[in-house]
Motif scaffolding. Structure first.
Motif, mmCIF file in Angstrom:
data_model
loop_
_atom_site.group_PDB
_atom_site.id
_atom_site.type_symbol
_atom_site.label_atom_id
_atom_site.label_comp_id
_atom_site.label_asym_id
_atom_site.label_seq_id
_atom_site.Cartn_x
_atom_site.Cartn_y
_atom_site.Cartn_z
ATOM 1 N N ASP A 440 5.734 6.126 -9.265
ATOM 2 C CA ASP A 440 4.751 6.792 -10.111
ATOM 3 C C ASP A 440 4.963 6.426 -11.568
ATOM 4 O O ASP A 440 5.836 5.626 -11.915
ATOM 5 N N ASN A 441 4.168 7.047 -12.429
ATOM 6 C CA ASN A 441 4.184 6.725 -13.853
ATOM 7 C C ASN A 441 5.323 7.392 -14.612
ATOM 8 O O ASN A 441 5.453 7.170 -15.817
ATOM 9 N N ARG A 442 6.154 8.183 -13.952
ATOM 10 C CA ARG A 442 7.294 8.814 -14.615
ATOM 11 C C ARG A 442 8.608 8.159 -14.255
ATOM 12 O O ARG A 442 9.664 8.623 -14.680
ATOM 13 N N GLY A 443 8.561 7.085 -13.481
ATOM 14 C CA GLY A 443 9.777 6.387 -13.093
ATOM 15 C C GLY A 443 10.396 6.875 -11.808
ATOM 16 O O GLY A 443 11.528 6.500 -11.491
ATOM 17 N N PHE A 444 9.692 7.713 -11.041
ATOM 18 C CA PHE A 444 10.215 8.227 -9.780
ATOM 19 C C PHE A 444 9.776 7.336 -8.615
ATOM 20 O O PHE A 444 8.669 6.791 -8.618
ATOM 21 N N VAL A 445 10.646 7.244 -7.615
ATOM 22 C CA VAL A 445 10.337 6.598 -6.338
ATOM 23 C C VAL A 445 10.592 7.609 -5.237
ATOM 24 O O VAL A 445 11.682 8.190 -5.150
ATOM 25 N N CYS A 456 6.859 13.498 2.599
ATOM 26 C CA CYS A 456 7.916 13.035 1.709
ATOM 27 C C CYS A 456 9.258 13.580 2.186
ATOM 28 O O CYS A 456 9.391 14.777 2.482
ATOM 29 N N ILE A 457 10.262 12.714 2.252
ATOM 30 C CA ILE A 457 11.575 13.134 2.729
ATOM 31 C C ILE A 457 12.619 13.177 1.610
ATOM 32 O O ILE A 457 13.571 13.933 1.687
ATOM 33 N N MET A 458 12.447 12.372 0.563
ATOM 34 C CA MET A 458 13.369 12.408 -0.572
ATOM 35 C C MET A 458 12.776 11.607 -1.718
ATOM 36 O O MET A 458 11.822 10.849 -1.526
ATOM 37 N N SER A 459 13.348 11.758 -2.922
ATOM 38 C CA SER A 459 12.860 11.036 -4.093
ATOM 39 C C SER A 459 14.011 10.822 -5.064
ATOM 40 O O SER A 459 15.006 11.559 -5.049
ATOM 41 N N TRP A 460 13.866 9.811 -5.919
ATOM 42 C CA TRP A 460 14.864 9.485 -6.923
ATOM 43 C C TRP A 460 14.154 9.058 -8.197
ATOM 44 O O TRP A 460 13.035 8.536 -8.166
ATOM 45 N N GLN A 461 14.803 9.237 -9.330
ATOM 46 C CA GLN A 461 14.304 8.705 -10.589
ATOM 47 C C GLN A 461 15.065 7.421 -10.896
ATOM 48 O O GLN A 461 16.263 7.429 -11.154
ATOM 49 N N VAL A 462 14.339 6.298 -10.857
ATOM 50 C CA VAL A 462 14.953 4.988 -11.041
ATOM 51 C C VAL A 462 14.635 4.379 -12.397
ATOM 52 O O VAL A 462 15.179 3.338 -12.753
ATOM 53 N N ASP A 463 13.738 4.998 -13.157
ATOM 54 C CA ASP A 463 13.388 4.486 -14.481
ATOM 55 C C ASP A 463 12.931 5.663 -15.333
ATOM 56 O O ASP A 463 12.637 6.746 -14.819
ATOM 57 N N THR A 464 12.864 5.415 -16.632
ATOM 58 C CA THR A 464 12.418 6.460 -17.549
ATOM 59 C C THR A 464 10.940 6.345 -17.880
ATOM 60 O O THR A 464 10.383 7.242 -18.500
ATOM 61 N N GLN A 465 10.299 5.241 -17.466
ATOM 62 C CA GLN A 465 8.889 5.029 -17.742
ATOM 63 C C GLN A 465 8.179 4.589 -16.461
ATOM 64 O O GLN A 465 8.776 4.532 -15.381
ATOM 65 N N GLU A 466 6.912 4.275 -16.608
ATOM 66 C CA GLU A 466 6.079 3.941 -15.453
ATOM 67 C C GLU A 466 6.591 2.715 -14.708
ATOM 68 O O GLU A 466 6.978 1.710 -15.313
ATOM 69 N N ILE A 467 6.578 2.799 -13.383
ATOM 70 C CA ILE A 467 6.895 1.656 -12.519
ATOM 71 C C ILE A 467 5.577 1.010 -12.120
ATOM 72 O O ILE A 467 4.713 1.651 -11.520
ATOM 73 N N VAL A 468 5.415 -0.267 -12.443
ATOM 74 C CA VAL A 468 4.158 -0.976 -12.206
ATOM 75 C C VAL A 468 4.193 -1.758 -10.911
ATOM 76 O O VAL A 468 3.198 -1.824 -10.186
ATOM 77 N N SER A 469 5.318 -2.372 -10.591
ATOM 78 C CA SER A 469 5.402 -3.220 -9.401
ATOM 79 C C SER A 469 6.773 -3.039 -8.756
ATOM 80 O O SER A 469 7.770 -2.767 -9.436
ATOM 81 N N MET A 470 6.806 -3.197 -7.443
ATOM 82 C CA MET A 470 8.062 -3.079 -6.710
ATOM 83 C C MET A 470 8.017 -3.963 -5.473
ATOM 84 O O MET A 470 6.943 -4.293 -4.955
ATOM 85 N N ALA A 471 9.202 -4.368 -5.016
ATOM 86 C CA ALA A 471 9.347 -5.172 -3.805
ATOM 87 C C ALA A 471 10.483 -4.597 -2.982
ATOM 88 O O ALA A 471 11.538 -4.246 -3.521
ATOM 89 N N VAL A 472 10.260 -4.487 -1.659
ATOM 90 C CA VAL A 472 11.251 -3.914 -0.753
ATOM 91 C C VAL A 472 11.396 -4.828 0.445
ATOM 92 O O VAL A 472 10.398 -5.213 1.079
ATOM 93 N N PHE A 473 12.643 -5.182 0.762
ATOM 94 C CA PHE A 473 12.920 -5.994 1.944
ATOM 95 C C PHE A 473 14.425 -6.051 2.161
ATOM 96 O O PHE A 473 15.208 -5.971 1.212
ATOM 97 N N ALA A 474 14.798 -6.180 3.435
ATOM 98 C CA ALA A 474 16.194 -6.378 3.817
ATOM 99 C C ALA A 474 17.107 -5.315 3.234
ATOM 100 O O ALA A 474 18.227 -5.601 2.792
ATOM 101 N N GLY A 475 16.649 -4.062 3.221
ATOM 102 C CA GLY A 475 17.478 -2.977 2.742
ATOM 103 C C GLY A 475 17.672 -2.933 1.252
ATOM 104 O O GLY A 475 18.568 -2.227 0.768
#
Length: 864
Positions: A440-445, A456-475
């Motif tokens: 989301d735009n607050r840096g949460f995943v 939703c099962i869990m969430s984390w804050q990975v940044d302090t600002q908006e996340i625009v793009s992400m890639a997930v693979f191989a854990g």
């Protein structure tokens, strides 16, 4: 009281359906489902609320700006509703079926009473007009969204149970939000565009697409495109790379550039519309999708092209979304793809890739920012958008002529809302274990279970600002966004339930796109600074693949030996490019007054005859001289109090001529910056260009070095200069008649006045500008009269004369480069840019041509 009333409206379904209510200063109501516009309730609202936005049946609306409305007198509103709608899930199935049939009859009757709006009729007309592009069935299937009518009233699809019981979702009304979260609206601009970086918003563009082009056969063409420089920073997810085939492509203006990263050889896939908003590559790498914004040639619809990556030929041209496409994705087996419109038309379309057939569509409540197809199911995908809109979609009956599209809206936990602020979902990516990761735009995943409950099962804050793009693979997970920090995470949660960050790197600007291979070790990352980087986590290094300007390009020139190109832009940078490698070799950035960020915009350039010094004129009236040998600032002086609009070195190279937006001309020393003379003959009119004669001529029995200046009032001053003694004498004034009327209705902005000396004959001046005729006038200085004119079919916004042939290059507002033969008056048209072509320059040998649109540079080989 108004809030309680609106919440009460959400708990039942009155005859007059209401969509989500938006508070804007006082109150604003958008009627999403107007089943009968003649009801007393609607008449009362129209009387008390004034301008109320009434939307077409089955459509949802994103809040648009509207005048402030008077307060609503609540004590006069009375709604007559049926209580059985609140408890229909507890009734007997037979009664439910009977009520559903009665409800459909009421909706059909109301559909006849309320005809579609003018906008909807136009949309349906244009889509039926272009059915040949996507070859739909005789009756296109349209899906429901929240039990609303589809766009085509004749074919409403019914909600059916999904195949898996644990994912069965009927489109029941969402639980009412808390009073705090109901007041938190998505951040929007004045024109209604979402204020999140992940959403595509088209640039303001006053140019139009040419309906008629004079294109010569390939064997007779006078120009051949060689290279395109620049990356479209306004696009979203517009960089693709296939890890197996090494296919690499990105968008620049209206062109998709396919580049070999080893040899830097380019191939260009050009679309007829405007700038390309997004790209998508199939999983096999055989298909490439490029979506361009709407243009006059597509009747207001976004142009979606499906390309064969081997032959680079168009397989299908798809038209459905009005305006723009903000996101697209292929399914696992590449047999289907999904496209999402931006905030102008928040619609969703599912296509068959083999035939280009439109399978199903839906209209969404809020704009979509991202779409991803489920890697474990070829019939399921998810979308994320504004106002915490997370939707899970399923396509059924794909073997039938009318597939059905079902949707389930996920409920956002209170924990993710954070102090009553509704998050704006900006990015999606599926993990390997039936888990969907949403940013989301607050840096949460947040992690969502897609195998059972879609919750939703869990969430984390990975940044302090908006996340625009992400890639997930191989854990592993890679995130990037507004902060410009690229982070590598492992999805193995530690004992505290936290993600573990393995590595990170800080880039120079916000991240727009992230594409990595299956090992998550190497990939490409695009930024808002106009650069695309190759990131290698193994070597802990990143190097630049390409770069470009991030704002309007104002001027560009070749060096005398044709080995360098210089370009100036509103982003405050002056860049030097190698003609051989087509790579940036130098960049000069003017610092701002406080020393932070970019300085003033650069509006004009000039190179000395030895190509060792580059002069640049800035918007704050400053002129800077850059030493290209040492790549350093040589001198800085301020001869003007207005923006510098024209710059030119004298024939000897020791004098610099400059003009400003107020009509002032200044003659300065190129070595010291000292002002030698100030000329105010053009005072009050913008100086548009300055040119120096290529060689001296005989004038009045003496040898004269001539130079000219042209201003926006259609006047040209010709001067005789003695560069050794600092003398400048006015020789002649050349004026053209001002038009007493607007020559055509398409001219909203007057074209500039342009004038240059003929390289072959310095006695001839070529002039074009805003006059009663579209033409190029050839004026003889010795004869003091026009000797010839060349008719044009469009106004000229840029002018250049080939020094070694009889060719003239012109930039037009319909995005064309026009090549005119000086002797015969014939011309050829070449399309390359998505905006008005405001820069055309030949090199000294005449073998190459440099043109510029908005932020893209194109290098052409001159043939023949």
């Amino acid at each position: 009281l108004l809030l309680l009333l609106l919440l009460r409206c959400r708990s039942f379904r009155p005859p007059l359906h209401f969509c989500r209510a938006a508070f804007d200063q006082v109150c604003r109501l958008h009627l999403a489902h107007c089943l009968c516009l003649q009801t007393p309730g609607f008449q009362f609202l129209a009387q008390h609320l004034g301008p109320v936005t009434v939307l077409r049946t089955g459509a949802a609306c994103y809040p648009r700006p509207c005048p402030a409305l008077p307060p609503l007198p609540l004590h006069h509103l009375h709604f007559h509703h049926h209580h059985h709608h609140q408890h229909q899930k507890h009734q007997h199935p037979h009664h439910q079926q009977h009520e559903q049939q009665e409800e459909e009859k009421q909706e059909d009757n109301s559909a006849h009473q309320a005809p579609p709006s003018d906008q909807e009729q136009h949309r349906l007309h244009q889509r039926h007009k272009h059915q040949k592009h996507h070859k739909p069935h005789k009756h296109q299937p349209h899906s429901q969204f929240r039990e609303s009518d589809s766009l085509l009233q004749d074919h409403r699809t019914s909600l059916e149970t999904k195949n898996r019981p644990d994912r069965t979702t009927s489109l029941l009304p969402s639980p009412p939000p808390s009073p705090t979260s109901a007041l938190a609206l998505p951040p929007v601009s004045r024109d209604g565009a979402p204020q999140v970086l992940a959403h595509f918003v088209r640039r303001e563009n006053t140019s139009v697409t040419a309906f008629v082009r004079c294109e010569a056969p390939e064997a007779q063409a006078g120009l051949q495109r060689r290279s395109l420089l620049g990356f479209n920073t306004n696009g979203r997810q517009n960089v693709v790379r296939h890890p197996m085939t090494s296919f690499f492509a990105y968008s620049s203006g209206c062109t998709c550039v396919v580049e070999d990263l080893t040899s830097h050889a380019q191939q260009h896939l050009q679309q007829a519309g405007g700038e390309i908003s997004t790209l998508a590559l199939s999983h096999s790498g055989a298909l490439l999708l490029s979506a361009a914004v709407s243009s006059e040639t597509t009747d207001g619809m976004a142009e979606i092209c499906i390309w064969d990556t081997k032959t680079l030929k168009i397989l299908h041209t798809l038209l459905y979304h009005m305006g723009c496409v903000t996101a697209a994705a292929f399914c696992r087996n590449d047999r289907m793809l999904v496209t999402a419109g931006n905030y102008e038309d928040p619609s969703l379309a599912v296509w068959q890739t083999k035939s280009g057939e439109l399978l199903a569509t839906a209209q969404c409540d809020f704009p979509i920012n991202s779409v991803r197809w489920d890697p474990f199911s070829v019939h399921e995908f998810a979308t994320a958008g504004m106002h915490a809109s997370l939707l899970f979609w399923m396509l059924t009956d794909t073997d039938k002529p009318k597939p059905k599209l079902h949707v389930h809206e996920a409920s956002i936990p209170v924990e993710l809302r954070g102090q009553g602020i509704t998050p704006q979902l900006t990015a999606l990516s599926y993990a390997d274990n039936n888990t969907l990761l949403v940013a989301d735009n607050r840096g949460f995943v947040s992690a969502w279970d897609t195998g059972r409950t879609n919750s939703c099962i869990m969430s984390w804050q990975v940044d302090t600002q908006e996340i625009v793009s992400m890639a997930v693979f191989a854990g592993k997970m890679i995130t990037g966004g507004r902060s410009g920090e690229l982070k590598l995470w492992t999805l193995n949660i530690d004992e505290k339930g936290l993600l573990v960050m393995e590595d990170s790197t800080q880039l120079e600007s916000s991240i727009l796109s992230v594409v990595f291979d299956t090992t998550m070790s190497t990939g490409v990352v695009a930024t808002l600074a106009g650069t695309v980087w190759c990131v290698d986590w193994t070597e802990r290094a990143h190097f630049r693949l390409l770069t470009g300007h991030t704002a309007q390009i104002r001027d560009a020139v070749f060096s005398q030996d044709s080995k360098l190109m210089m370009s100036a832009s509103d982003d405050g940078t002056v860049r030097a490019w190698s003609v051989d490698s087509m790579e940036e070799v130098m960049e000069f950035r003017a610092a701002s007054a406080d020393g932070e960020g970019s300085g003033s915009a650069c509006g004009c350039l000039a190179l000395s005859l030895d190509s060792l010094v580059c002069g640049a004129g800035y918007e704050d009236g400053v002129v800077r001289l850059y030493d290209l040998g040492s790549a350093d600032l040589q001198a800085k002086f301020s001869p003007h109090d207005r923006p510098v609009t024209a710059l030119c070195f004298s024939a000897c190279g020791r004098v610099l001529l400059s003009g400003n937006a107020g009509g002032g001309l200044v003659v300065s020393s190129a070595s010291t910056g000292m002002t030698l003379r100030v000329l105010s003959d053009h005072k009050g009119s913008r100086i548009s260009s300055i040119d120096v004669g290529p060689k001296p001529i005989q004038l009045g029995g003496s040898t004269a070095w001539l130079w000219l200046a042209v201003s926006s009032n259609r006047r040209i001053s010709v001067w005789d200069a003695d560069w050794e003694h600092g003398r400048n004498q006015l020789v002649d004034w050349i004026s053209t008649a001002a038009p007493t009327f607007v020559p055509d209705r398409t001219t909203l902005i007057c074209p500039p006045s342009l004038a240059v000396f003929s390289p072959a004959n310095p006695d001839i001046i070529l002039y074009t500008g805003y006059s009663t005729e579209k033409e190029i006038v050839l004026h003889s200085i010795a004869a003091r009269q026009a000797v010839r004119s060349i008719k044009l079919n469009q106004w000229a916004w840029a002018l250049a004369v080939n020094p070694s042939s009889t060719l003239i290059a012109i930039g037009t507002p319909d995005r064309l480069v026009k090549l005119v033969d000086f002797d015969h008056g014939t011309f050829q048209d070449f399309a390359c840019h998505a905006h008005t072509v405001q820069v055309v320059r030949f090199c000294s040998s005449g073998r190459r041509l440099l043109t510029a649109g908005f932020d893209d540079l194109c290098v052409w080989d001159v043939l023949g």
